[in-house]
Every structure is written in structure tokens, then in C-alpha cells.
Design an enzyme around this catalytic site. Structure first.
Site, mmCIF file in Angstrom:
data_model
loop_
_atom_site.group_PDB
_atom_site.id
_atom_site.type_symbol
_atom_site.label_atom_id
_atom_site.label_comp_id
_atom_site.label_asym_id
_atom_site.label_seq_id
_atom_site.Cartn_x
_atom_site.Cartn_y
_atom_site.Cartn_z
ATOM 1 N N TYR A 1 -2.753 0.052 0.476
ATOM 2 C CA TYR A 1 -1.626 -0.495 -0.292
ATOM 3 C C TYR A 1 -0.397 0.400 -0.136
ATOM 4 O O TYR A 1 0.695 -0.071 0.178
ATOM 5 C CB TYR A 1 -1.995 -0.633 -1.773
ATOM 6 C CG TYR A 1 -0.929 -1.330 -2.577
ATOM 7 C CD1 TYR A 1 -1.060 -2.662 -2.911
ATOM 8 C CD2 TYR A 1 0.228 -0.671 -2.984
ATOM 9 C CE1 TYR A 1 -0.076 -3.328 -3.633
ATOM 10 C CE2 TYR A 1 1.215 -1.302 -3.699
ATOM 11 C CZ TYR A 1 1.066 -2.629 -4.022
ATOM 12 O OH TYR A 1 2.045 -3.286 -4.720
ATOM 13 N N ASP A 2 -0.577 1.682 -0.360
ATOM 14 C CA ASP A 2 0.538 2.621 -0.281
ATOM 15 C C ASP A 2 1.213 2.600 1.083
ATOM 16 O O ASP A 2 2.440 2.598 1.181
ATOM 17 C CB ASP A 2 0.061 4.041 -0.609
ATOM 18 C CG ASP A 2 1.181 5.059 -0.489
ATOM 19 O OD1 ASP A 2 2.214 4.885 -1.183
ATOM 20 O OD2 ASP A 2 1.038 6.023 0.284
ATOM 21 N N MET A 3 0.426 2.575 2.129
ATOM 22 C CA MET A 3 0.995 2.641 3.472
ATOM 23 C C MET A 3 1.618 1.328 3.930
ATOM 24 O O MET A 3 2.436 1.325 4.839
ATOM 25 C CB MET A 3 -0.075 3.106 4.458
ATOM 26 C CG MET A 3 -0.497 4.548 4.190
ATOM 27 S SD MET A 3 -1.557 5.206 5.466
ATOM 28 C CE MET A 3 -0.375 5.416 6.808
#
Length: 157
Positions: free
Chosen positions: A127-129
Site C-alpha cells: 500500500y505504502d509503495m
């Protein structure tokens, strides 16, 4: 009658005393599903997604492995365990990433939480990336798929 193992007789939270348990081989596999959507899947090249932050799945595997090894720092009543192995695989099906985290140890307590934490942190890392590409990412579920060792084995169909 089943009782909560982390509640003391006086009703307070407490770590389970595993001192009298027998050391045995313990394994667990957990799975997280992450719906990425077409905007992100169009960046899939071979077996990974490349972003400005780097290779998404490779980074998620490292993050999930690190998290599994540090589960006792994240979940208050988990025992500290030295893992013998932690393997994370990430595959894609349609517009979804399928993360499987398998862990094992020789110990007195199970490794379900380590597998669940490893899969969860790998999902959060994806998700973060990928959030710069789309905010339509959904971490749909994380669940225990199987475990061996201890009182009883478990396998989800």
C-alpha cells in the site's frame, strides 16, 4: 468451555505461561489479499511492480520478514521467538496481490501471530509503495491458512 488464554483468573491481561509445555516443531502460514486495481497493475513488469520507491514486492517481502521477526515488539502478550524460517511469497491474480507468509520454529508456543504480522506488514508495505499510483488499494483480508504443532493442527480449505 473455551476461555481466553491471555486473561488471568482475576480478569487482567497476562502472558501465557508456556514453561511446562514441550518443545515441538511449530509452523504457520497466513495470507493477505491486496486489491490493487488496473491503475497499479499496468505497472506490473514480470513478477514485480516498479515505482520511484523501488521494487514493490521485493521490498514488501523484506518488510514482512522483518516484522515477523519482531512480532513480540508489536503484539503486547506475544512471546519472544527465534524463528527458524520465514518465507514470504507474493503472486498476482487478476488485479490482486496474494501474500503468503510461512514461518517455523522449534518452540513451546505457536507462530500464528508471526505469520499474520508478516503477511500484514507486507500488505501495508505494498500500500505504502503504491499509494502514489492510486488510493483505490484495498487490503481485503488477512487470515491464518494453516498451522501445525501444539494442541491441534489447523488447515483452512
Amino acid at each position: 468451555m473455551n476461555t481466553l488464554s491471555h486473561i488471568t483468573p482475576d480478569g487482567n491481561p497476562g502472558m501465557v505461561d508456556v514453561g511446562a509445555k514441550i518443545v515441538s516443531r511449530r509452523t504457520a502460514r497466513a495470507r493477505s489479499l491486496v486489491t490493487l486495481g488496473p491503475d497499479i497493475m499496468q505497472h506490473l513488469t514480470g513478477t514485480d511492480i516498479q515505482t520511484k520507491k523501488g521494487p514493490v514486492f521485493q521490498t514488501a517481502i523484506i518488510a514482512g520478514t522483518m516484522a515477523a521477526k519482531r512480532t513480540d515488539d508489536l503484539i503486547p502478550l506475544c512471546h519472544s521467538l527465534g524463528l527458524d524460517n520465514c518465507t514470504i511469497t507474493i503472486t498476482t491474480e487478476d488485479d490482486e496481490a496474494v501474500i503468503d507468509c510461512t514461518v517455523s520454529t522449534e518452540g513451546k508456543t505457536g507462530v500464528e501471530m508471526e505469520a499474520l504480522v508478516g503477511a500484514s506488514v507486507a500488505a501495508l508495505t505494498i500500500y505504502d509503495m503504491c499509494k502514489a499510483l492510486s488510493h483505490d488499494i484495498v487490503i481485503r483480508e488477512t487470515k491464518l491458512m494453516e498451522k501445525t504443532g501444539g494442541k491441534r493442527d489447523f488447515k483452512r480449505d
